[in-house]
Design an enzyme around this catalytic site. Structure first.
Site, PDB file in Angstrom:
ATOM      1  N   GLU A 158      45.353  18.229  66.169  1.00 46.80           N
ATOM      2  CA  GLU A 158      46.683  17.707  66.502  1.00 46.80           C
ATOM      3  C   GLU A 158      46.839  16.186  66.363  1.00 46.80           C
ATOM      4  OE1 GLU A 158      47.506  19.306  70.396  1.00 46.80           O
ATOM      5  OE2 GLU A 158      47.120  21.341  69.758  1.00 46.80           O
ATOM      6  N   GLU A 263      45.259  30.030  66.789  1.00 53.04           N
ATOM      7  CA  GLU A 263      45.639  30.116  68.210  1.00 53.04           C
ATOM      8  C   GLU A 263      46.882  30.981  68.381  1.00 53.04           C
ATOM      9  OE1 GLU A 263      45.909  26.201  69.994  1.00 53.04           O
ATOM     10  OE2 GLU A 263      44.177  25.463  68.897  1.00 53.04           O
TER      11      GLU A 263
HETATM   12  O1  9MR Z   1      44.916  27.046  76.362  1.00 51.93           O
HETATM   13  C1  9MR Z   1      44.369  25.779  76.699  1.00 51.93           C
HETATM   14  C2  9MR Z   1      44.588  25.497  78.173  1.00 51.93           C
HETATM   15  O2  9MR Z   1      43.850  26.421  78.960  1.00 51.93           O
HETATM   16  C3  9MR Z   1      44.144  24.070  78.487  1.00 51.93           C
HETATM   17  O3  9MR Z   1      44.469  23.758  79.833  1.00 51.93           O
HETATM   18  C4  9MR Z   1      44.793  23.078  77.538  1.00 51.93           C
HETATM   19  C5  9MR Z   1      44.264  21.667  77.753  1.00 51.93           C
HETATM   20  O4  9MR Z   1      42.889  21.571  77.460  1.00 51.93           O
HETATM   21  O5  9MR Z   1      44.537  23.450  76.195  1.00 51.93           O
HETATM   22  C6  9MR Z   1      45.034  24.721  75.842  1.00 51.93           C
HETATM   23  O6  9MR Z   1      44.719  25.004  74.500  1.00 51.93           O
HETATM   24  C7  9MR Z   1      45.365  24.212  73.530  1.00 51.93           C
HETATM   25  C8  9MR Z   1      44.409  24.042  72.366  1.00 51.93           C
HETATM   26  O7  9MR Z   1      43.197  23.513  72.815  1.00 51.93           O
HETATM   27  C9  9MR Z   1      45.005  23.183  71.284  1.00 51.93           C
HETATM   28  N1  9MR Z   1      46.289  23.690  70.854  1.00 51.93           N
HETATM   29  C10 9MR Z   1      47.255  23.963  71.911  1.00 51.93           C
HETATM   30  C11 9MR Z   1      46.618  24.875  72.968  1.00 51.93           C
HETATM   31  C12 9MR Z   1      47.651  25.235  74.026  1.00 51.93           C
HETATM   32  O8  9MR Z   1      48.038  24.095  74.722  1.00 51.93           O
END
Ligand code: 9MR
Length: 351
Positions: A158, A263
């Protein structure tokens, strides 16, 4: 007539008992078809170490459905590198071990992100070379730790805004615009074999972001910076259009890189209503989004199909509920880990 029916019954019973005898020496045929039995490409989910450890049903589904797993959080900087001189591999290693025991591939997520940065890093005081050393050390320590156990890495996650500009993250501020290329080079230096991905969301709705990513790929190719694949997160919703999905795959595939739907989830409550009825109409819309993505992915050249990963397993586990504090049902398994109707439809698509 009566007699012949009776003798048919006897014959049938005889055949049944014969079958019973032979079946003791052979394992019974599988009762159900799982995703991994029908998918001709890696099919996966992201997982949580706590659920894997404490929830037997979750563990069962994770072990039986997938050929690829991603740590939802456990390989991010904050959990993995809690202090400057200490890494905590416990949770991530447990997931890697779970996968190894079952012959499941691991995808690594993620070496660098603007979120999930440990406080000691955010507060780190140092000049540019010191920041560069910190970044290089983190990337190479993690890649080396998982060498031979993780097939691919989201090297950078990102880095772009929706308008295509570079996100003004900590990393950009400390290391300048070209930090992305160096992240990929550091990862390659640490492991010659592992596949290196750039991962992002919103490429389906933000054409400028998509273009920025395509430009990055072209620039990397020109400069001989290693990159093997693109992660298309696909956190979409029931209203995401066919055209947006098809355009994303078409443009991404034209790079020739491997593609990972990294994802995937399909929200049925994108407006964030406090409660939402999961009606048949919403289920139908959701199923058609999933079907389109599975069909489009299935039609890609095999060499470009890195895999298709949902973002966790059951609706109870979705980040959408905890992050947005709203009701949602975005995944293929319900709150009790029963496959939903959409699951059956995807099995048909995959066959
Ligand atoms: O699903 C993830 C959530 O449990 C965490 O709290 C968050 C922060 O670390 O990240 C979420 O996963 C993200 C992923 O790592 C990157 N793309 C977006 C995902 C959803 O926010």
């Amino acid at each position: 007539m009566i007699f012949s029916r009776f003798s048919f019954l006897l014959l049938s019973l005889g055949a049944l008992s014969l079958n019973c005898k032979t079946s003791t020496s052979q394992p019974p045929p599988p009762q159900v078809v799982y995703l991994k039995d029908v998918a001709k490409f890696p099919i996966g989910a992201s997982v949580s170490p706590t659920l894997l450890k404490n929830n037997a049903l979750y563990r069962q589904v994770a072990g039986r459905e997938y050929t690829s797993l991603t740590c939802e959080n456990a390989m991010k900087m904050r959990p993995l590198h809690p202090e400057a001189t200490r890494y905590d591999w416990t949770d991530a290693d447990a997931i890697v071990q779970f996968a190894k025991e079952r012959g499941i591939r691991m995808h690594g997520h993620t070496l660098l992100w603007h979120q999930s940065v440990p406080d000691w890093m955010t507060n780190f005081q140092g000049d540019t070379p010191a920041w560069e050393a910190l970044l290089k050390d983190h990337i190479q320590t993690v890649v080396r730790h998982y060498q031979g156990q993780v097939a691919s890495w989201d090297v950078v996650n990102e880095a772009f805004n929706d308008d295509g500009t570079l996100r003004n993250s900590l990393w950009r501020q400390k290391l300048g615009d070209d930090y992305l290329a160096r992240c990929f080079q550091y990862a390659r230096e640490a492991d010659q074999q592992v596949l290196l991905f750039y991962n992002d969301y919103g490429q389906e709705y933000a054409p400028k972001k998509m273009q920025a990513i395509l430009d990055l790929v072209a620039d990397f190719k020109k400069r001989n910076i290693p990159i093997d694949g693109l992660g298309l997160q696909l956190h979409i919703n029931v209203n995401t259009s066919d055209a947006n999905i098809q355009n994303l795959f078409q443009k991404a595939a034209a790079t020739g890189l491997k593609l990972h739907v990294s994802e995937l989830d399909v929200s049925v409550n994108p407006k964030g209503e406090a409660t939402v009825m999961y009606t048949d109409e919403l289920k139908e819309k959701q199923a058609t989004r999933y079907e389109l993505i599975f069909k489009t992915f299935k039609a890609l050249p095999a060499a470009q199909q890195h895999g298709l990963t949902t973002w966790n397993i059951g609706d109870a586990d979705t980040w959408l509920r905890s992050f947005y504090k709203r009701q949602d049902f975005p995944l293929l398994f319900d709150d009790q880990y029963q496959p939903k109707a959409v699951y059956g439809r995807l099995v048909k698509v995959l066959k």
